[in-house]
Design a protein around this motif. Structure first.
Motif, PDB file in Angstrom:
ATOM      1  N   UNK A 167       5.960   8.724 -11.276  1.00  0.00           N
ATOM      2  CA  UNK A 167       6.738  10.022 -12.527  1.00  0.00           C
ATOM      3  C   UNK A 167       5.917   8.794 -13.674  1.00  0.00           C
ATOM      4  N   UNK A 168       5.890   9.223 -14.545  1.00  0.00           N
ATOM      5  CA  UNK A 168       4.789   8.986 -15.380  1.00  0.00           C
ATOM      6  C   UNK A 168       6.046   7.511 -16.270  1.00  0.00           C
ATOM      7  N   UNK A 169       5.242   6.473 -16.790  1.00  0.00           N
ATOM      8  CA  UNK A 169       5.920   5.637 -17.108  1.00  0.00           C
ATOM      9  C   UNK A 169       7.188   4.857 -16.782  1.00  0.00           C
ATOM     10  N   UNK A 170       7.403   5.207 -14.966  1.00  0.00           N
ATOM     11  CA  UNK A 170       7.737   4.359 -14.286  1.00  0.00           C
ATOM     12  C   UNK A 170       7.237   3.377 -13.104  1.00  0.00           C
ATOM     13  N   UNK A 171       6.984   2.593 -13.161  1.00  0.00           N
ATOM     14  CA  UNK A 171       6.900   1.371 -11.917  1.00  0.00           C
ATOM     15  C   UNK A 171       7.201   1.417 -10.851  1.00  0.00           C
ATOM     16  N   UNK A 172       6.335   1.593  -9.364  1.00  0.00           N
ATOM     17  CA  UNK A 172       6.782   1.702  -8.180  1.00  0.00           C
ATOM     18  C   UNK A 172       6.352  -0.280  -7.798  1.00  0.00           C
ATOM     19  N   UNK A 173       7.593  -0.539  -6.440  1.00  0.00           N
ATOM     20  CA  UNK A 173       7.495  -1.991  -6.941  1.00  0.00           C
ATOM     21  C   UNK A 173       7.921  -1.564  -5.257  1.00  0.00           C
ATOM     22  N   UNK A 174       6.687  -2.958  -4.713  1.00  0.00           N
ATOM     23  CA  UNK A 174       7.343  -3.637  -3.304  1.00  0.00           C
ATOM     24  C   UNK A 174       6.673  -4.696  -3.124  1.00  0.00           C
ATOM     25  N   UNK A 175       8.055  -5.349  -1.986  1.00  0.00           N
ATOM     26  CA  UNK A 175       7.452  -6.632  -1.344  1.00  0.00           C
ATOM     27  C   UNK A 175       6.784  -7.117  -0.472  1.00  0.00           C
ATOM     28  N   UNK A 176       5.959  -8.176  -0.636  1.00  0.00           N
ATOM     29  CA  UNK A 176       4.761  -8.289  -0.380  1.00  0.00           C
ATOM     30  C   UNK A 176       5.043  -9.627   0.833  1.00  0.00           C
ATOM     31  N   UNK A 177       4.371  -9.371   1.391  1.00  0.00           N
ATOM     32  CA  UNK A 177       4.414 -10.821   2.707  1.00  0.00           C
ATOM     33  C   UNK A 177       4.499 -11.943   2.314  1.00  0.00           C
ATOM     34  N   UNK A 178       3.765 -11.937   0.826  1.00  0.00           N
ATOM     35  CA  UNK A 178       4.305 -13.624   0.633  1.00  0.00           C
ATOM     36  C   UNK A 178       5.970 -13.963   0.334  1.00  0.00           C
ATOM     37  N   UNK A 179       6.452 -12.882  -0.085  1.00  0.00           N
ATOM     38  CA  UNK A 179       7.841 -12.655  -0.541  1.00  0.00           C
ATOM     39  C   UNK A 179       9.142 -13.159   0.919  1.00  0.00           C
ATOM     40  N   UNK A 202      15.402  -1.397   2.036  1.00  0.00           N
ATOM     41  CA  UNK A 202      13.877  -0.015   2.219  1.00  0.00           C
ATOM     42  C   UNK A 202      11.942  -0.663   1.449  1.00  0.00           C
ATOM     43  N   UNK A 203      12.433  -2.361   1.141  1.00  0.00           N
ATOM     44  CA  UNK A 203      11.307  -2.717   1.039  1.00  0.00           C
ATOM     45  C   UNK A 203      10.075  -2.736  -0.103  1.00  0.00           C
ATOM     46  N   UNK A 204      10.797  -1.176  -0.828  1.00  0.00           N
ATOM     47  CA  UNK A 204      10.324  -0.096  -2.278  1.00  0.00           C
ATOM     48  C   UNK A 204      11.102  -0.059  -3.196  1.00  0.00           C
ATOM     49  N   UNK A 221      -0.544  -8.547   0.828  1.00  0.00           N
ATOM     50  CA  UNK A 221      -0.151  -9.529   0.515  1.00  0.00           C
ATOM     51  C   UNK A 221       0.208 -10.829  -0.207  1.00  0.00           C
ATOM     52  N   UNK A 222       0.791 -10.169  -1.272  1.00  0.00           N
ATOM     53  CA  UNK A 222       1.195 -10.592  -1.925  1.00  0.00           C
ATOM     54  C   UNK A 222       2.697 -10.899  -2.268  1.00  0.00           C
ATOM     55  N   UNK A 223       3.517 -11.639  -3.139  1.00  0.00           N
ATOM     56  CA  UNK A 223       4.950 -11.298  -3.031  1.00  0.00           C
ATOM     57  C   UNK A 223       5.532  -9.926  -3.740  1.00  0.00           C
ATOM     58  N   UNK A 224       4.938  -9.018  -5.177  1.00  0.00           N
ATOM     59  CA  UNK A 224       5.626  -8.485  -5.316  1.00  0.00           C
ATOM     60  C   UNK A 224       4.525  -7.608  -6.029  1.00  0.00           C
ATOM     61  N   UNK A 225       4.197  -6.795  -5.724  1.00  0.00           N
ATOM     62  CA  UNK A 225       2.902  -5.723  -6.099  1.00  0.00           C
ATOM     63  C   UNK A 225       3.621  -4.074  -7.376  1.00  0.00           C
ATOM     64  N   UNK A 226       3.544  -3.433  -8.478  1.00  0.00           N
ATOM     65  CA  UNK A 226       3.484  -3.472  -9.083  1.00  0.00           C
ATOM     66  C   UNK A 226       2.820  -1.852  -9.503  1.00  0.00           C
ATOM     67  N   UNK A 284       8.373 -16.241   2.045  1.00  0.00           N
ATOM     68  CA  UNK A 284       9.449 -17.279   1.151  1.00  0.00           C
ATOM     69  C   UNK A 284      10.777 -16.644   1.394  1.00  0.00           C
ATOM     70  N   UNK A 285      11.003 -16.007   1.555  1.00  0.00           N
ATOM     71  CA  UNK A 285      12.498 -15.111   1.648  1.00  0.00           C
ATOM     72  C   UNK A 285      12.952 -15.169   3.611  1.00  0.00           C
ATOM     73  N   UNK A 286      11.946 -16.503   4.204  1.00  0.00           N
ATOM     74  CA  UNK A 286      12.605 -16.438   5.181  1.00  0.00           C
ATOM     75  C   UNK A 286      12.848 -14.939   6.018  1.00  0.00           C
ATOM     76  N   UNK A 287      12.183 -14.256   5.583  1.00  0.00           N
ATOM     77  CA  UNK A 287      12.097 -12.707   6.699  1.00  0.00           C
ATOM     78  C   UNK A 287      13.308 -11.359   6.317  1.00  0.00           C
ATOM     79  N   UNK A 288      14.243 -11.801   5.254  1.00  0.00           N
ATOM     80  CA  UNK A 288      15.193 -11.394   4.424  1.00  0.00           C
ATOM     81  C   UNK A 288      14.594 -10.153   3.822  1.00  0.00           C
ATOM     82  N   UNK A 289      13.416 -10.621   2.923  1.00  0.00           N
ATOM     83  CA  UNK A 289      12.903  -9.093   2.616  1.00  0.00           C
ATOM     84  C   UNK A 289      11.794  -8.607   2.940  1.00  0.00           C
ATOM     85  N   UNK A 290      11.736  -7.317   3.386  1.00  0.00           N
ATOM     86  CA  UNK A 290      10.512  -6.579   4.422  1.00  0.00           C
ATOM     87  C   UNK A 290       9.789  -6.431   3.271  1.00  0.00           C
ATOM     88  N   UNK A 291       8.520  -6.733   3.726  1.00  0.00           N
ATOM     89  CA  UNK A 291       7.634  -6.314   2.990  1.00  0.00           C
ATOM     90  C   UNK A 291       6.734  -5.250   3.917  1.00  0.00           C
TER      91      UNK A 291
END
Length: 349
Positions: free
Chosen positions: A267-279, A75-77, A233-238, A282-289
């Motif tokens: 959710x308080x105290x939980x960090x939502x993360x997502x893959x960015x375009x740079x990563x 899901x990229x997230x 645009x980045x590698x990884x967003x928190x 860098x993963x040759x499109x394996x990891x979706x942004x």
């Protein structure tokens, strides 16, 4: 969280300095997709945004890496718990953001956004919506902050505390990226070197975001978005969210054609993360942004202001982005970012 720009609305420079490089094919393709993402679509709860426990990280690193990889490919997230940032530190960071945005507009205007650092107000116009995001933000990029900090008379202790929180976010991001480095076949310090905060080429950014309370006169206006559909645009967003201040939705690639948006609940105290375009590159499109957005609240939902905090782990300007399979030619972090900003903020939309 194209932009952060994790709701994760990704930080950008809104400089008027002209720059018109040739746009790389992957950048042009991403832009074309984004321009088609302005409709409402449908909300679905059929997909899961997994929450991954990072406790006992050093002993469980291989297991955690497998879980992160599976969620990212799917899901990229994903969300993470037991990440090491104390709940009180997160609450204090939100309080600092509220105090900053409560300053008068002419005071905040002393620190105008330039090269991902400083304050902006309704400056981000997405290709997906062609209207300004209904928000303001303040962006902290360590090497670029000269003249952009509030004084202690204006906000006591703001600079020191904000930099300390930014460092905590960086540490979490590097732990997560070390897992992706391992799965991609890089050495585990690969991404840490590419995001070195001790050098002038560092361009990771902590972004404080304030989405405006809904004007009752505009509550039925469908053309307004707190943050239009975009990728980061980045590698990884928190991303840090507050309970009761929702609206973040993600569009996994498998649901793109049907516009099936999955909500990402705070959710308080939980960090939502997502893959960015740079990563992704860098993963040759394996990891979706994947595309995400922040919709305006529905009539029965909380109509007040929404605050969030986003950290964008963005490769240093001189870092070379090249995947293990060399699907794309190598490009520096600086050049990649310039191409994405030029494509999205050239006033062609």
């Amino acid at each position: 969280m194209t932009t952060a720009n994790a709701e994760t609305t990704q930080p950008h420079s809104f400089s008027n300095t002209p720059y018109s490089p040739s746009v790389a094919p992957d950048v042009a393709g991403e832009l074309a997709k984004e321009a088609r993402m302005g409709d409402m679509g449908q909300e679905t709860h059929a997909r899961e945004v997994r929450c991954i426990d990072l406790s006992d990280f050093e002993h469980r690193k291989r297991e955690i890496a497998d879980e992160l990889w599976s969620a990212a490919v799917d899901i990229g997230f994903f969300q993470v718990s037991h990440h090491g940032i104390a709940l009180q530190d997160i609450r204090d960071a939100f309080a600092r953001a509220e105090a900053f945005f409560a300053l008068p507009a002419d005071t905040k205007a002393q620190w105008p956004l330039s090269r991902n650092a400083g304050w902006e107000h309704k400056s981000q116009i997405r290709p997906s919506t062609r209207t300004p995001d209904q928000k303001e933000s303040y962006q902290i990029t360590r090497p670029r902050m000269q003249g952009l900090w509030p004084t202690d008379a204006e906000l006591p202790g703001f600079q020191q505390a904000s930099l300390a929180f930014e460092r905590q976010c960086w540490e979490v991001a590097m732990r997560l990226l070390s897992c992706f480095a391992y799965k991609l076949g890089f050495d585990e310090g690969f991404f840490t070197r590419a995001h070195n905060p001790e050098v002038p080429s560092y361009q990771s950014t902590l972004r404080m975001l304030h989405y405006f309370a809904v004007d009752p006169a505009l509550k039925d206006e469908l053309g307004l978005w707190r943050a239009g559909a975009h990728t980061d645009f980045d590698c990884l967003t928190l991303l840090f969210q507050r309970p009761g201040q929702g609206g973040l939705q993600v569009l996994p690639g498998k649901e793109m054609e049907g516009r099936q948006w999955t909500p990402v609940e705070p959710a308080e105290g939980v960090i939502t993360c997502n893959i960015g375009d740079m990563l992704t590159r860098w993963s040759d499109d394996v990891l979706p942004s994947n595309f995400h957005r922040v919709r305006n609240p529905l009539p029965h939902e909380y109509q007040g202001a929404r605050y969030s905090l986003a950290f964008f782990a963005q490769a240093n300007e001189d870092a070379v982005i090249e995947g293990p399979g060399r699907k794309y030619p190598p490009i520096t972090g600086a050049e990649y970012l310039r191409q994405r900003i030029s494509a999205n903020f050239s006033n062609r939309y």
